[in-house]
Design a protein around this motif. Structure first.
Motif, PDB file in Angstrom:
ATOM      1  N   ASP A 116       0.781  -1.207  -0.173  1.00 15.51           N
ATOM      2  CA  ASP A 116       0.140  -0.153  -0.065  1.00 15.51           C
ATOM      3  C   ASP A 116       0.932   1.253  -0.028  1.00 15.51           C
ATOM      4  O   ASP A 116       0.522   2.318  -0.574  1.00 15.51           O
ATOM      5  CB  ASP A 116      -0.990   0.051   1.146  1.00 15.51           C
ATOM      6  CG  ASP A 116      -1.949   1.004   1.204  1.00 15.51           C
ATOM      7  OD1 ASP A 116      -2.739   1.170   0.521  1.00 15.51           O
ATOM      8  OD2 ASP A 116      -1.715   2.127   2.155  1.00 15.51           O
ATOM      9  N   ARG A 159       2.646   1.613  -3.510  1.00 17.63           N
ATOM     10  CA  ARG A 159       1.524   1.967  -4.612  1.00 17.63           C
ATOM     11  C   ARG A 159       1.797   3.499  -4.629  1.00 17.63           C
ATOM     12  O   ARG A 159       1.564   4.028  -5.716  1.00 17.63           O
ATOM     13  CB  ARG A 159       0.227   1.619  -4.437  1.00 17.63           C
ATOM     14  CG  ARG A 159      -0.749   1.841  -5.455  1.00 17.63           C
ATOM     15  CD  ARG A 159      -2.249   1.203  -5.067  1.00 17.63           C
ATOM     16  NE  ARG A 159      -2.509   1.937  -3.737  1.00 17.63           N
ATOM     17  CZ  ARG A 159      -2.991   3.086  -3.632  1.00 17.63           C
ATOM     18  NH1 ARG A 159      -2.929   3.985  -4.552  1.00 17.63           N
ATOM     19  NH2 ARG A 159      -3.339   3.476  -2.265  1.00 17.63           N
ATOM     20  N   ASP A 190      -5.217  -0.383  -0.517  1.00 19.10           N
ATOM     21  CA  ASP A 190      -4.997  -0.878  -2.022  1.00 19.10           C
ATOM     22  C   ASP A 190      -3.638  -1.065  -2.485  1.00 19.10           C
ATOM     23  O   ASP A 190      -2.798  -0.471  -2.780  1.00 19.10           O
ATOM     24  CB  ASP A 190      -5.383   0.646  -2.971  1.00 19.10           C
ATOM     25  CG  ASP A 190      -5.611   0.306  -4.238  1.00 19.10           C
ATOM     26  OD1 ASP A 190      -5.310  -0.748  -4.684  1.00 19.10           O
ATOM     27  OD2 ASP A 190      -5.915   1.235  -5.193  1.00 19.10           O
ATOM     28  N   GLY A 238      -2.750  -3.025  -4.906  1.00 18.71           N
ATOM     29  CA  GLY A 238      -2.338  -2.737  -6.441  1.00 18.71           C
ATOM     30  C   GLY A 238      -2.225  -3.934  -7.144  1.00 18.71           C
ATOM     31  O   GLY A 238      -1.949  -3.989  -8.451  1.00 18.71           O
ATOM     32  N   GLY A 251      -8.140  -4.702  -1.055  1.00 14.44           N
ATOM     33  CA  GLY A 251      -8.331  -3.986  -2.361  1.00 14.44           C
ATOM     34  C   GLY A 251      -8.039  -4.588  -3.495  1.00 14.44           C
ATOM     35  O   GLY A 251      -7.563  -6.040  -3.322  1.00 14.44           O
ATOM     36  N   ASN A 252      -8.245  -4.279  -4.696  1.00 13.70           N
ATOM     37  CA  ASN A 252      -7.730  -5.085  -5.812  1.00 13.70           C
ATOM     38  C   ASN A 252      -9.003  -6.290  -5.928  1.00 13.70           C
ATOM     39  O   ASN A 252      -9.740  -6.334  -5.154  1.00 13.70           O
ATOM     40  CB  ASN A 252      -6.447  -5.274  -6.105  1.00 13.70           C
ATOM     41  CG  ASN A 252      -6.106  -5.481  -7.700  1.00 13.70           C
ATOM     42  OD1 ASN A 252      -6.433  -6.284  -8.271  1.00 13.70           O
ATOM     43  ND2 ASN A 252      -5.530  -4.298  -8.296  1.00 13.70           N
ATOM     44  N   SER A 261     -10.999  -3.464  -9.655  1.00 13.79           N
ATOM     45  CA  SER A 261     -11.014  -3.302  -8.285  1.00 13.79           C
ATOM     46  C   SER A 261     -11.952  -4.199  -7.483  1.00 13.79           C
ATOM     47  O   SER A 261     -12.268  -4.043  -6.563  1.00 13.79           O
ATOM     48  CB  SER A 261     -11.643  -1.563  -7.748  1.00 13.79           C
ATOM     49  OG  SER A 261     -13.059  -1.613  -8.503  1.00 13.79           O
ATOM     50  N   THR A 311     -13.651  -7.113  -5.856  1.00 12.39           N
ATOM     51  CA  THR A 311     -13.132  -8.019  -4.575  1.00 12.39           C
ATOM     52  C   THR A 311     -14.005  -9.269  -4.367  1.00 12.39           C
ATOM     53  O   THR A 311     -15.158  -9.033  -4.204  1.00 12.39           O
ATOM     54  CB  THR A 311     -13.074  -7.034  -3.276  1.00 12.39           C
ATOM     55  OG1 THR A 311     -12.041  -5.930  -3.475  1.00 12.39           O
ATOM     56  CG2 THR A 311     -12.655  -7.854  -2.002  1.00 12.39           C
TER      57      THR A 311
END
Length: 359
Positions: free
Chosen positions: A138, A141, A241, A243, A284-285, A332, A334
């Protein structure tokens, strides 16, 4: 200049010391240790795995390295500062007061791996390492170029430590106390009961490791270290996030036992798997979480049946990762299971849906 030398794991394994300078926590000169598995070959892959261990742990899982090598990855593992191969006299085992201190060795390890391999790097981690890596990603990123420029393509977490065990009221009150004591007396010991249940379970199944680097009852837990963990978990709970897509493997059930019995062989005897399920969506992602029935805390140190299932699920996800295009992997979306274990059968199918191999 990098100078690799033979590692304690024997043929095919080498290690490289990564000097880190003076410890910000005041314990003198520190370093980390990068281990690589390099079987005899004239055709080395151009992609790699970088693995990070958990608390009271170090890298010794040769079968994991060899499995990734068979899948076409070069394998590297990092013993963090004051852990395993990296601990020197005067060091408090695993002690840090901020998990971001690990950025130094993670950055350096990634640099070395990228120079050696040239291609993409898949990250993997177990337990506390499964908290350290997402927090690092995070932060990474947010740097110029972000995770893509760093060459990182995905993340595999094995029973990551996403929350403190126990009832919510104890976690809240306990965290407040840990925060105060950890700031004022960081090296003070937390009085916790000792149990050999998990360590005995591993030994009964034939897994062998250095008891100086991984004691059966674990290393003592200190307030400053647990404060760092709780602060890191709080950041995770607010949402990260990272990434890249991630795969989370965990046991199907937890059981905390004061002493060893055969039931410990088929559960997570260290963490609450419902907490892993609850917080998985905070990465995230695209996140895929797969419960492995009968797995131990380290799913890759499970008994033969669950171990084979864990490798099968890993391989399915790696096949998906190989075939995913950039637009898909940078989305994004999940997918995670609920905290109720009654939904496990549905969540196991998440990976199958992603690979397109099952209805």
């Amino acid at each position: 200049m990098t100078t690799w030398r033979p590692d304690v794991l024997g043929d095919g394994y080498e290690q490289l010391e990564l000097p880190l300078g003076t410890d910000p926590d005041g314990e003198g000169e520190i370093s980390a240790t990068l281990v690589r598995y390099q079987p005899p070959s004239t055709d080395l892959p151009d992609r790699a795995v970088l693995y990070v261990h958990g608390f009271t742990d170090y890298f010794f899982q040769q079968h994991l390295a060899e499995h990734f090598a068979a899948r076409g990855y070069r394998f590297f593992a990092l013993d963090l500062r004051k852990c395993g191969r990296s601990r020197a006299p005067g060091h408090t085992p695993h002690f840090v007061t901020d998990l971001s201190h690990y950025d130094a060795e993670l950055d350096e390890a990634l640099r070395v791996v990228r120079e050696e391999v040239g291609g993409g790097v898949l990250l993997a981690a177990h337990s506390t390492g499964g908290l350290v890596l997402p927090l690092w990603l995070d932060r990474l990123r947010r740097r110029p170029g972000g995770v893509a420029a760093a060459g990182i393509v995905g993340l595999v977490l094995n029973s990551p430590w996403f929350d403190l065990q126990g009832p919510s009221y104890l976690r809240n009150v306990g965290t407040a106390a840990v925060d105060i004591v950890g700031r004022l007396r960081p090296r003070a010991l937390i009085p916790l009961p000792k149990t050999e249940a998990y360590g005995r379970s591993l030994q009964c199944d034939g897994w062998r490791y250095d008891l100086d680097w991984k004691p059966l009852t674990g290393f003592p837990v200190r307030f400053g270290w647990l404060r760092a963990v709780r602060r890191g978990q709080a950041v995770l709970h607010r949402g990260l996030d990272i990434g890249v897509p991630s795969l989370i493997l965990r046991s199907g059930a937890s059981r905390f036992a004061p002493r060893y019995d055969a039931s410990v062989d088929t559960v997570d005897a260290v963490l609450d798997v419902r907490q892993i399920a609850r917080w998985a969506g905070c990465l995230g992602n695209r996140t895929t979480i797969v419960p492995i029935d009968g797995a131990r805390h380290d799913v890759f140190l499970s008994t033969p049946g669950p171990l084979a299932e864990a490798f099968r699920e890993l391989d399915l996800w790696l096949e998906w990762l190989d075939g995913a295009d950039e637009a898909d992997t940078s989305g994004s979306r999940t997918e995670a299971d609920d905290s109720d274990d009654s939904d496990d059968s549905a969540t196991v199918s998440v990976l199958h849906r992603l690979t397109g191999e099952h209805a």
